[in-house]
Scaffold this active site. Structure first.
Site, PDB file in Angstrom:
ATOM      1  N   SER A   1       0.666  -1.083   0.143  1.00 59.10           N
ATOM      2  CA  SER A   1      -0.060  -0.057  -0.083  1.00 59.10           C
ATOM      3  C   SER A   1       0.764   1.301   0.028  1.00 59.10           C
ATOM      4  O   SER A   1       2.093   1.127   0.582  1.00 59.10           O
ATOM      5  CB  SER A   1      -1.023   0.067   1.305  1.00 59.10           C
ATOM      6  OG  SER A   1      -1.556   1.485   1.441  1.00 59.10           O
TER       7      SER A   1
ATOM      8  N   TYR B   1      -1.590  -0.997  10.077  1.00 59.94           N
ATOM      9  CA  TYR B   1      -1.814  -1.083   8.619  1.00 59.94           C
ATOM     10  C   TYR B   1      -0.712  -0.507   8.006  1.00 59.94           C
ATOM     11  O   TYR B   1       0.202  -1.380   7.310  1.00 59.94           O
ATOM     12  CB  TYR B   1      -3.055  -0.741   8.177  1.00 59.94           C
ATOM     13  CG  TYR B   1      -3.214  -0.809   6.782  1.00 59.94           C
ATOM     14  CD1 TYR B   1      -3.880  -2.029   6.149  1.00 59.94           C
ATOM     15  CD2 TYR B   1      -2.762   0.230   5.866  1.00 59.94           C
ATOM     16  CE1 TYR B   1      -4.071  -2.164   4.993  1.00 59.94           C
ATOM     17  CE2 TYR B   1      -3.072  -0.136   4.639  1.00 59.94           C
ATOM     18  CZ  TYR B   1      -3.658  -1.125   4.148  1.00 59.94           C
ATOM     19  OH  TYR B   1      -3.754  -1.430   2.715  1.00 59.94           O
TER      20      TYR B   1
HETATM   21  N1  LIG Z   1      -8.617  -0.923  -1.668  1.00 59.14           N
HETATM   22  C1  LIG Z   1      -7.811  -0.147  -1.275  1.00 59.14           C
HETATM   23  O1  LIG Z   1      -8.088   1.094  -1.361  1.00 59.14           O
HETATM   24  C2  LIG Z   1      -6.354  -0.502  -1.057  1.00 59.14           C
HETATM   25  C3  LIG Z   1      -5.370   0.374  -1.003  1.00 59.14           C
HETATM   26  C4  LIG Z   1      -4.433  -0.143  -0.583  1.00 59.14           C
HETATM   27  C5  LIG Z   1      -3.925  -1.687  -0.538  1.00 59.14           C
HETATM   28  N2  LIG Z   1      -5.093  -2.399  -0.521  1.00 59.14           N
HETATM   29  C6  LIG Z   1      -4.791  -3.759  -0.096  1.00 59.14           C
HETATM   30  O2  LIG Z   1      -5.206  -4.420  -1.220  1.00 59.14           O
HETATM   31  C7  LIG Z   1      -5.583  -6.021  -0.580  1.00 59.14           C
HETATM   32  C8  LIG Z   1      -7.035  -6.175  -0.951  1.00 59.14           C
HETATM   33  O3  LIG Z   1      -7.844  -5.287  -0.664  1.00 59.14           O
HETATM   34  P1  LIG Z   1      -9.327  -5.254  -0.928  1.00 59.14           P
HETATM   35  O4  LIG Z   1      -9.742  -3.630  -0.887  1.00 59.14           O
HETATM   36  O5  LIG Z   1      -9.787  -5.934  -2.280  1.00 59.14           O
HETATM   37  O6  LIG Z   1     -10.152  -5.827  -0.036  1.00 59.14           O
HETATM   38  P2  LIG Z   1     -11.280  -6.836   0.149  1.00 59.14           P
HETATM   39  O7  LIG Z   1     -11.745  -7.122   1.770  1.00 59.14           O
HETATM   40  O8  LIG Z   1     -12.314  -6.526  -0.727  1.00 59.14           O
HETATM   41  O9  LIG Z   1     -10.822  -8.215  -0.123  1.00 59.14           O
HETATM   42  C9  LIG Z   1      -9.897  -8.927   0.558  1.00 59.14           C
HETATM   43  C10 LIG Z   1     -10.049 -10.572   0.452  1.00 59.14           C
HETATM   44  O10 LIG Z   1      -9.397 -11.320   1.103  1.00 59.14           O
HETATM   45  C11 LIG Z   1      -9.905 -12.261   1.631  1.00 59.14           C
HETATM   46  N3  LIG Z   1      -9.292 -12.616   3.034  1.00 59.14           N
HETATM   47  C12 LIG Z   1      -9.374 -11.988   4.152  1.00 59.14           C
HETATM   48  N4  LIG Z   1      -8.787 -12.610   5.380  1.00 59.14           N
HETATM   49  C13 LIG Z   1      -8.219 -13.878   4.606  1.00 59.14           C
HETATM   50  C14 LIG Z   1      -7.558 -14.847   5.364  1.00 59.14           C
HETATM   51  N5  LIG Z   1      -7.362 -14.987   6.525  1.00 59.14           N
HETATM   52  N6  LIG Z   1      -7.024 -15.961   4.354  1.00 59.14           N
HETATM   53  C15 LIG Z   1      -7.437 -15.597   3.009  1.00 59.14           C
HETATM   54  N7  LIG Z   1      -8.299 -14.797   2.598  1.00 59.14           N
HETATM   55  C16 LIG Z   1      -8.651 -13.798   3.343  1.00 59.14           C
HETATM   56  C17 LIG Z   1     -11.447 -11.724   1.960  1.00 59.14           C
HETATM   57  O11 LIG Z   1     -12.233 -12.688   2.100  1.00 59.14           O
HETATM   58  C18 LIG Z   1     -11.493 -11.110   0.575  1.00 59.14           C
HETATM   59  O12 LIG Z   1     -11.903 -12.003  -0.456  1.00 59.14           O
HETATM   60  C19 LIG Z   1      -5.266  -5.684   0.785  1.00 59.14           C
HETATM   61  O13 LIG Z   1      -3.943  -6.332   1.081  1.00 59.14           O
HETATM   62  C20 LIG Z   1      -5.233  -4.451   1.049  1.00 59.14           C
HETATM   63  O14 LIG Z   1      -4.435  -4.067   2.271  1.00 59.14           O
HETATM   64  C21 LIG Z   1      -6.438  -1.984  -0.770  1.00 59.14           C
END
Ligand SMILES: NC(=O)c1ccc[n+]([C@@H]2O[C@H](COP(=O)([O-])OP(=O)(O)OC[C@H]3O[C@@H](n4cnc5c(N)ncnc54)[C@H](O)[C@@H]3O)[C@@H](O)[C@H]2O)c1
Length: 285
Positions: free
Chosen positions: A142, A155
């Site tokens: 991130s 985080y």
């Molecule tokens: N959305 C944003 O703005 C953003 C920004 C920076 C980084 N990220 C990173 O991107 C990644 C995905 O985020 P997102 O926004 O798509 O989130 P999201 O919650 O939509 O998706 C996360 C997925 O991970 C799965 N998950 C959760 N715990 C788990 C576990 N213990 N084992 C296996 N799977 C598990 C969930 O079921 C879900 O399908 C994360 O690492 C997040 O930190 C997101």
């Protein structure tokens, strides 16, 4: 479909939602075989049923070393090899804004998913990839891991450490033709993002014009990113087109990390520059 991932076999963790789900769609469209490793059984099975055999779901909690290792080996059994690990599952702790309020159990949970799982995935993917002659490991970090002050302490620290783990892995495994890179998304409105801010399920879409307006004022590209923007970068890092790139943390953030803090924007009346000019004039400048 251009087929840049033809012949690749990828495990995508967190592939049931948000960025991971978009990556599953694009990897499949680009010719890869994909295993979704996630804890959302119903969504995973439904996604598997929509593919023509090239997408499989394996229930896997990536915090468990046994389960994470098992999904990597199951992928080889199903598709003959493992060329790509997209270690993407992660969670945001939106509540604990200050280190002083930090709940130690929350800290441990964030670290277990966002950081420790990344180490476990690499530990078990590398021997498989080495035997096959190489591979690509991609972590979702991130911009909060690149800059201070973007997100909560647990985080931010977990993502900063994941970036360091990326560099360490890249150095250690380059000789085995295994590349390790991190994607650093900026603001990407996903269901998780909406949940973090208290939107009801499915409520994000209606608010997108206002969300885009907010981000038109906080980053050079005047709209929020999409999960597909991140998936495009993941496809590039998984493909042979990125064969000379390793150990990098690449921001995909609409330029947000280039924005100066408001106090340094030269045209702002409150900026340090304008205040220095005013001060100098007080002293006869
Ligand atoms: N959305 C944003 O703005 C953003 C920004 C920076 C980084 N990220 C990173 O991107 C990644 C995905 O985020 P997102 O926004 O798509 O989130 P999201 O919650 O939509 O998706 C996360 C997925 O991970 C799965 N998950 C959760 N715990 C788990 C576990 N213990 N084992 C296996 N799977 C598990 C969930 O079921 C879900 O399908 C994360 O690492 C997040 O930190 C997101």
């Amino acid at each position: 479909m251009s087929g840049v991932l033809e012949g690749k076999v990828a495990v995508i963790t967190g592939g049931c939602s948000g960025l991971g789900a978009a990556a599953v769609d694009l990897f499949e469209a680009e010719g890869a075989k994909v295993v979704i490793a996630d804890i959302q059984e119903d969504i995973g099975r439904e996604r598997e049923s929509r593919s023509s055999g090239n997408v499989k779901f394996v229930h896997c909690d990536v915090r468990s070393e046994e389960q994470y290792a098992s999904v990597l080996h199951a992928t080889c059994d199903m598709f003959g090899q493992l060329t790509t690990l997209f270690n993407n599952a992660g969670l945001v702790d939106a509540e604990h804004l200050s280190l002083e309020q930090m709940d130690v159990d929350v800290w441990d949970n964030v670290m277990a998913l966002n950081l420790r799982a990344g180490m476990i995935g690499m530990k078990h993917a590398v021997p498989i990839m080495r035997r096959q002659g190489g591979g690509s490991i991609i972590h979702t970090a991130s911009i909060a891991g690149q800059r201070v002050g973007i997100s909560t302490p647990a985080y931010s620290v977990s993502k900063a450490a994941l970036i360091h783990l990326t560099r360490k892995g890249a150095m250690e495994f380059a000789k085995d033709s295994i590349r390790v890179n991190a994607i650093c998304p900026g603001v990407i409105p996903t269901e998780a993002f909406g949940r973090e801010f208290g939107f009801p399920p499915g409520g994000l879409e209606a608010a997108m014009p206002e969300i885009n307006k907010i981000f038109s004022e906080t980053q050079p590209i005047p709209k929020a990113g999409t999960p597909r923007d991140i998936a495009q970068l993941a496809v590039f890092l998984a493909s042979d087109a990125s064969r000379f790139i390793t150990g990098q943390d690449i921001a995909c953030d609409g330029g947000m990390t280039n924005m100066p803090p408001p106090s340094l924007v030269p045209t702002s009346p409150d900026s340090a520059l304008q205040r220095m000019l005013a001060l100098a004039s007080q002293y006869g400048g």
